[in-house]
Design an enzyme around this catalytic site. Structure first.
Site, PDB file in Angstrom:
ATOM      1  N   LYS A 185      38.417  52.845 -74.740  1.00 15.16           N
ATOM      2  CA  LYS A 185      39.990  52.590 -74.708  1.00 15.16           C
ATOM      3  C   LYS A 185      39.914  52.018 -76.172  1.00 15.16           C
ATOM      4  CE  LYS A 185      40.058  53.353 -70.816  1.00 15.16           C
ATOM      5  NZ  LYS A 185      39.110  52.863 -69.815  1.00 15.16           N
ATOM      6  N   SER A 208      43.575  51.528 -64.070  1.00 15.28           N
ATOM      7  CA  SER A 208      41.731  51.677 -63.976  1.00 15.28           C
ATOM      8  C   SER A 208      40.823  51.216 -61.780  1.00 15.28           C
ATOM      9  CB  SER A 208      41.260  50.312 -64.684  1.00 15.28           C
ATOM     10  OG  SER A 208      41.798  50.497 -65.848  1.00 15.28           O
ATOM     11  N   ALA A 209      40.012  51.044 -61.713  1.00 17.68           N
ATOM     12  CA  ALA A 209      39.467  51.570 -60.277  1.00 17.68           C
ATOM     13  C   ALA A 209      40.878  51.384 -59.628  1.00 17.68           C
ATOM     14  CB  ALA A 209      39.245  50.099 -60.440  1.00 17.68           C
ATOM     15  N   CYS A 210      41.599  52.960 -59.235  1.00 17.92           N
ATOM     16  CA  CYS A 210      42.251  53.683 -58.444  1.00 17.92           C
ATOM     17  C   CYS A 210      41.783  54.986 -58.244  1.00 17.92           C
ATOM     18  CB  CYS A 210      43.631  53.681 -59.439  1.00 17.92           C
ATOM     19  SG  CYS A 210      44.368  52.015 -58.959  1.00 17.92           S
ATOM     20  N   ASN A 257      33.636  44.312 -60.509  1.00 18.42           N
ATOM     21  CA  ASN A 257      33.912  45.383 -61.488  1.00 18.42           C
ATOM     22  C   ASN A 257      32.388  45.975 -62.803  1.00 18.42           C
ATOM     23  OD1 ASN A 257      35.086  46.685 -62.953  1.00 18.42           O
ATOM     24  ND2 ASN A 257      35.057  45.703 -65.205  1.00 18.42           N
ATOM     25  N   ARG A 278      37.814  43.846 -68.719  1.00 20.44           N
ATOM     26  CA  ARG A 278      38.355  43.766 -70.292  1.00 20.44           C
ATOM     27  C   ARG A 278      39.784  42.215 -70.113  1.00 20.44           C
ATOM     28  NH1 ARG A 278      42.165  46.885 -69.309  1.00 20.44           N
ATOM     29  NH2 ARG A 278      41.799  48.256 -67.380  1.00 20.44           N
ATOM     30  N   ASP A 283      38.009  59.226 -67.192  1.00 25.86           N
ATOM     31  CA  ASP A 283      38.401  58.003 -67.710  1.00 25.86           C
ATOM     32  C   ASP A 283      39.762  58.376 -68.963  1.00 25.86           C
ATOM     33  OD1 ASP A 283      39.410  55.924 -67.314  1.00 25.86           O
ATOM     34  OD2 ASP A 283      38.377  55.733 -69.896  1.00 25.86           O
ATOM     35  N   ARG A 298      47.592  52.443 -56.698  1.00 28.09           N
ATOM     36  CA  ARG A 298      47.350  52.012 -55.548  1.00 28.09           C
ATOM     37  C   ARG A 298      48.855  51.352 -54.880  1.00 28.09           C
ATOM     38  NH1 ARG A 298      42.195  50.118 -53.939  1.00 28.09           N
ATOM     39  NH2 ARG A 298      41.162  51.446 -55.730  1.00 28.09           N
ATOM     40  N   ASN A 323      40.925  64.464 -50.425  1.00 26.55           N
ATOM     41  CA  ASN A 323      41.998  64.653 -51.072  1.00 26.55           C
ATOM     42  C   ASN A 323      41.818  66.579 -51.862  1.00 26.55           C
ATOM     43  OD1 ASN A 323      42.359  62.302 -51.488  1.00 26.55           O
ATOM     44  ND2 ASN A 323      41.443  61.522 -52.778  1.00 26.55           N
ATOM     45  N   HIS A 355      45.495  58.085 -70.384  1.00 27.18           N
ATOM     46  CA  HIS A 355      43.683  57.559 -69.304  1.00 27.18           C
ATOM     47  C   HIS A 355      44.277  58.466 -68.115  1.00 27.18           C
ATOM     48  CE1 HIS A 355      42.551  53.786 -67.152  1.00 27.18           C
ATOM     49  NE2 HIS A 355      41.707  54.642 -67.228  1.00 27.18           N
ATOM     50  N   ARG A 366      28.648  48.024 -63.433  1.00 27.81           N
ATOM     51  CA  ARG A 366      29.775  49.534 -64.042  1.00 27.81           C
ATOM     52  C   ARG A 366      27.904  50.200 -64.398  1.00 27.81           C
ATOM     53  NH1 ARG A 366      34.945  51.632 -65.193  1.00 27.81           N
ATOM     54  NH2 ARG A 366      36.451  49.687 -64.540  1.00 27.81           N
ATOM     55  N   LYS A 413      39.962  57.510 -60.123  1.00 32.44           N
ATOM     56  CA  LYS A 413      39.315  58.827 -61.765  1.00 32.44           C
ATOM     57  C   LYS A 413      38.481  59.702 -61.253  1.00 32.44           C
ATOM     58  CE  LYS A 413      40.947  56.873 -65.366  1.00 32.44           C
ATOM     59  NZ  LYS A 413      41.687  55.397 -64.336  1.00 32.44           N
ATOM     60  N   GLY A 460      35.101  48.096 -72.357  1.00 29.89           N
ATOM     61  CA  GLY A 460      36.303  48.041 -72.666  1.00 29.89           C
ATOM     62  C   GLY A 460      36.342  47.680 -74.223  1.00 29.89           C
ATOM     63  N   TYR A 471      31.611  43.098 -73.290  1.00 33.05           N
ATOM     64  CA  TYR A 471      32.004  43.940 -71.813  1.00 33.05           C
ATOM     65  C   TYR A 471      32.630  45.109 -72.620  1.00 33.05           C
ATOM     66  CZ  TYR A 471      34.025  46.093 -68.125  1.00 33.05           C
ATOM     67  OH  TYR A 471      34.481  47.104 -67.448  1.00 33.05           O
TER      68      TYR A 471
HETATM   69  P1  GTP Z   1      38.249  52.601 -64.477  1.00 32.35           P
HETATM   70  O1  GTP Z   1      37.268  53.393 -64.783  1.00 32.35           O
HETATM   71  O2  GTP Z   1      38.011  51.223 -64.301  1.00 32.35           O
HETATM   72  O3  GTP Z   1      39.500  53.841 -65.192  1.00 32.35           O
HETATM   73  O4  GTP Z   1      38.384  53.008 -62.498  1.00 32.35           O
HETATM   74  P2  GTP Z   1      38.390  54.390 -62.218  1.00 32.35           P
HETATM   75  O5  GTP Z   1      40.073  55.312 -61.679  1.00 32.35           O
HETATM   76  O6  GTP Z   1      37.971  55.882 -62.309  1.00 32.35           O
HETATM   77  O7  GTP Z   1      38.116  54.803 -60.558  1.00 32.35           O
HETATM   78  P3  GTP Z   1      37.208  55.143 -59.562  1.00 32.35           P
HETATM   79  O8  GTP Z   1      37.108  56.441 -59.417  1.00 32.35           O
HETATM   80  O9  GTP Z   1      35.783  54.472 -59.307  1.00 32.35           O
HETATM   81  O10 GTP Z   1      37.695  54.265 -58.201  1.00 32.35           O
HETATM   82  C1  GTP Z   1      37.000  52.695 -57.644  1.00 32.35           C
HETATM   83  C2  GTP Z   1      37.990  52.472 -56.328  1.00 32.35           C
HETATM   84  O11 GTP Z   1      38.856  53.445 -55.405  1.00 32.35           O
HETATM   85  C3  GTP Z   1      36.410  52.156 -55.549  1.00 32.35           C
HETATM   86  O12 GTP Z   1      36.666  50.956 -54.321  1.00 32.35           O
HETATM   87  C4  GTP Z   1      36.661  53.648 -54.274  1.00 32.35           C
HETATM   88  O13 GTP Z   1      36.104  53.214 -53.119  1.00 32.35           O
HETATM   89  C5  GTP Z   1      37.849  54.027 -54.669  1.00 32.35           C
HETATM   90  N1  GTP Z   1      38.553  54.962 -54.206  1.00 32.35           N
HETATM   91  C6  GTP Z   1      38.108  56.176 -55.356  1.00 32.35           C
HETATM   92  N2  GTP Z   1      38.700  57.473 -54.481  1.00 32.35           N
HETATM   93  C7  GTP Z   1      40.015  57.218 -53.135  1.00 32.35           C
HETATM   94  C8  GTP Z   1      40.620  57.686 -52.220  1.00 32.35           C
HETATM   95  O14 GTP Z   1      40.562  59.007 -52.038  1.00 32.35           O
HETATM   96  N3  GTP Z   1      40.725  57.005 -50.935  1.00 32.35           N
HETATM   97  C9  GTP Z   1      41.241  55.465 -51.281  1.00 32.35           C
HETATM   98  N4  GTP Z   1      41.389  55.096 -50.026  1.00 32.35           N
HETATM   99  N5  GTP Z   1      39.946  54.552 -52.096  1.00 32.35           N
HETATM  100  C10 GTP Z   1      39.482  55.639 -52.689  1.00 32.35           C
HETATM  101  C1  SPV Z   2      38.817  50.777 -67.565  1.00 32.22           C
HETATM  102  O1  SPV Z   2      38.445  49.760 -66.889  1.00 32.22           O
HETATM  103  O2  SPV Z   2      40.202  51.379 -67.450  1.00 32.22           O
HETATM  104  C2  SPV Z   2      37.922  51.025 -67.758  1.00 32.22           C
HETATM  105  C3  SPV Z   2      36.722  50.315 -67.827  1.00 32.22           C
HETATM  106  O3  SPV Z   2      37.633  52.348 -67.167  1.00 32.22           O
HETATM  107  S1  SPV Z   2      36.759  49.408 -69.645  1.00 32.22           S
HETATM  108  O4  SPV Z   2      35.973  50.510 -70.653  1.00 32.22           O
HETATM  109  O5  SPV Z   2      36.209  48.481 -69.433  1.00 32.22           O
HETATM  110  O6  SPV Z   2      38.464  49.682 -70.049  1.00 32.22           O
HETATM  111 MN    MN Z   3      39.408  53.177 -67.187  1.00 30.09          MN
END
Ligand code: GTP
Ligand code: SPV
Ligand code: MN
Length: 584
Positions: free
Chosen positions: A207, A249-251, A364, A70, A278, A397, A493, A227, A366, A253, A200, A198
């Site tokens: 989004k 994002s990427a934390c 990133n 994004r 998401d 994070r 968790n 979100h 997917r 979910k 989002g 791409y």
């Molecule tokens: P978006 O699709 O971007 O919204 O992201 P998301 O929040 O769905 O992220 P996702 O679950 O794919 O998490 C991506 C990253 O978080 C990866 O690098 C995982 O390894 C890390 N991760 C997820 N859960 C945990 C956890 O409980 N502990 C740790 N240390 N890392 C985690």
């Molecule tokens: C995010 O970045 O939070 C995602 C991927 O879930 S995107 O569809 O690009 O927003």
């Molecule tokens: Mn997302």
């Protein structure tokens, strides 16, 4: 006429007059249509066939290397009144924005097919669902929208019945970052996106519609567009509690939504059901509880890190009928990313893999896959009424300070916890990675109006007759002195979720602290974890001086939103700060 709805027919004709496509295709959402698109994309190289023996129906798409995430600096929310967009959004005057982007759309589809995609966000028969139509020149977008939404004939029929829909116009254009804009017109319920293919930026149901436009619809109509993942936790007695959680994002979910219980829990009969990973739309039911639907029908998940040990449900889901974007490939043509066994031979840009060029798969990269393929897909995900939410969780994070878990003492305190959320940035958006930024409710890039008004909207749910869920804050990412994560995370968790559910059911007492309620001694089940004693106390440690500085920073952050910030949140921040001083 291709549609019984005059407004739809007229808009499609207007767009065609501007973009001048050779052909217009109205998507019916059928399997035959999908297969035809795949065939055409294989022929022109948009898709690359992966190993069909190990991965039937799986394809790879390589996006332009300048178009992999994004782009928040090119994303605009164009309210008539600049103040309504808030300091949390980039704003442009709507007249100027239309003129700027319409010029880019002029003739941009010449010689190509224009696809009209009617889609429904949410179960097709749900009163909580909302519909839209995306017009695009990208068959890759059509294929992804078919997986991610209820797309085609049924959606078009609902739109014709209701007479209204969100308008989304998209073209991949030249993929030139200098000619790229993602524009939202909340008052017109319209989106225009040019120059990116791409996720989002291009799958406008996600989004752009389900958060930036829907947050406006939600405020007007009295619901919440968030979100958040939605997960059902079934205990050994067979009762299921639903939890909605907002992480940036990427934390984590997708991981939490598909959690696999640790062995001891599995043996005892605990089960986890995935409703969404998401986005979550929730609204009060007649009984005063919040009911949630997942507006999406698929997952657009982060590939790197997805493995048997971290998320085997996701891995099983993507073994067939999946579109991969920007992953690497092995010698026998299987998709590959960091975290999987095996070795890549070709990187995400199609070059022979060389570690000197960085990771083999883009950080990133997917997968796009139908939610129906997830082994833990909840049958309640198709329920028109949605699922009742027992707990709302915020998290990010945070390498230090934030404890593993804490509970807000009431709704307003919970709204403060959500507003104060911070997180290290990730690869999901362009820009530096690992920088701490505030990301209230994980909505910084997605809230389609002024954050002050948004917090006021959240606070407005606290009224007589409501039976609101408890609010928690978690941090899976606290690090010890050695720089390593203190908490094992992932499946473990569930131990934290169990404590939350026990709190919701009045089965755990908890311990009050100035910053919130944390698990009392022995309430967090840690058997079988081999967690050193110091780690446990460090995970729940409250550093008073650190928290005083944090509260000051939160106060400054709230003040930065000016007079639209509800006084109630300032008061809440002051209450917590006073509690900390008293505890010193
Ligand atoms: P978006 O699709 O971007 O919204 O992201 P998301 O929040 O769905 O992220 P996702 O679950 O794919 O998490 C991506 C990253 O978080 C990866 O690098 C995982 O390894 C890390 N991760 C997820 N859960 C945990 C956890 O409980 N502990 C740790 N240390 N890392 C985690
Ligand atoms: C995010 O970045 O939070 C995602 C991927 O879930 S995107 O569809 O690009 O927003
Ligand atoms: Mn997302």
């Amino acid at each position: 006429m291709a549609s019984k709805l005059e407004a739809l027919e007229r808009w499609v004709n207007e767009v065609a007059a501007r973009t001048r496509p050779a052909k217009i295709h109205w998507c019916d959402g059928s399997e035959a249509e999908y297969q035809q698109l795949v065939k055409e994309m294989l022929a022109d190289g948009t898709l690359i066939e992966l190993n069909q023996e190990t991965h039937p129906g799986c394809y790879l798409h390589r996006s332009n290397p300048s178009d992999v995430a994004r782009v928040e600096h090119l994303t605009f929310v164009c309210h008539k009144n600049q103040d309504d967009a808030g300091p949390n959004n980039h704003w442009m005057d709507p007249t100027e924005a239309h003129a700027k982007i319409d010029a880019l759309f002029d003739g941009c589809m010449e010689g190509r097919t224009m696809y009209v995609i009617p889609y429904c966000m949410g179960p097709i028969d749900s009163p909580l669902s909302r519909c839209g139509v995306e017009i695009t020149d990208s068959p890759y977008v059509v294929a992804n929208m078919r997986i991610m939404t209820r797309m085609g004939k049924a959606a078009q029929e609902r739109i014709e019945r209701e007479g209204s829909f969100v308008k989304g116009l998209h073209s991949t254009g030249e993929l030139d970052p200098e000619r790229r804009f993602i524009m939202h017109f909340p008052e017109e319920r319209t989106i225009k996106s040019y120059g990116s293919g791409y996720g989002g930026n291009a799958l406008l149901g996600k989004k752009c519609h389900a958060l930036r436009i829907a947050s406006n619809q939600a405020r007007d109509e009295g619901w919440l567009a968030e979100h958040m993942l939605i997960v059902g936790i079934e205990n050994p007695q067979g009762d299921t509690h639903y939890v909605a959680a907002a992480f940036p994002s990427a934390c984590g979910k997708t991981n939490l939504a598909m959690l696999i219980p640790p062995e001891g829990y599995r043996k005892d009969g605990w089960k986890v059901w995935t409703v969404g990973d998401d986005i979550c739309w929730m609204r009060p039911g007649a009984d005063g509880r919040l009911y949630a639907i997942n507006p999406e029908a698929g997952f657009f998940g982060v590939a790197p890190g997805t493995s048997t040990s971290t998320n085997s449900n996701a891995l099983q889901s993507i073994s067939r009928n999946t579109i991969f974007t920007n992953v690497a490939v092995t010698a026998d043509n299987q998709p590959w990313w960091e975290g999987l066994p095996g070795t890549p031979v070709t990187d995400w840009q199609g070059r022979p893999y060389d570690p000197a060029n960085g990771p083999a798969a883009h950080p990133n990269s997917r997968f796009t896959v139908s939610a129906k393929q997830c082994p833990t897909w909840s049958e309640k995900a198709e329920d028109a009424q949605g699922v009742p939410i027992d707990a709302i969780v915020f998290g990010g994070r945070r390498p230090s300070l934030l404890p593993l878990v804490m509970e807000a003492r009431d709704w307003a305190h919970g709204v403060l916890m959500g507003a104060a959320m911070g997180s290290e940035t990730t690869a999901a958006a362009t820009g530096a990675v690992g920088v701490l930024r505030r990301d209230s409710m994980a909505m910084k890039p997605f809230c389609g109006y002024h954050y002050g008004d948004y917090f006021a909207h959240w606070l407005s749910f606290d009224k007589p007759g409501m039976k609101l869920p408890k609010i928690f804050h978690v941090n899976w990412f606290r690090k010890g002195k050695d720089g390593k994560f203190l908490w094992p995370g992932f499946g473990e968790n569930l131990r934290v979720l169990e404590w939350m559910i026990n709190r919701a059911d009045g089965k755990a007492r908890g311990m009050e602290t100035p910053i919130g309620i944390i698990p009392a001694e022995g309430e967090l089940k840690l058997e079988g974890l081999n967690l050193p004693r110091e780690a446990t106390s460090e995970l729940l440690d409250i550093d008073t001086a650190g928290w005083q500085a944090e509260l000051d920073a939160i106060g400054e952050y709230l003040a930065s939103f000016g007079s639209r910030m509800p006084e109630r949140l300032h008061q809440e921040q002051q209450r917590v700060a006073r509690g900390l001083s008293a505890a010193e």
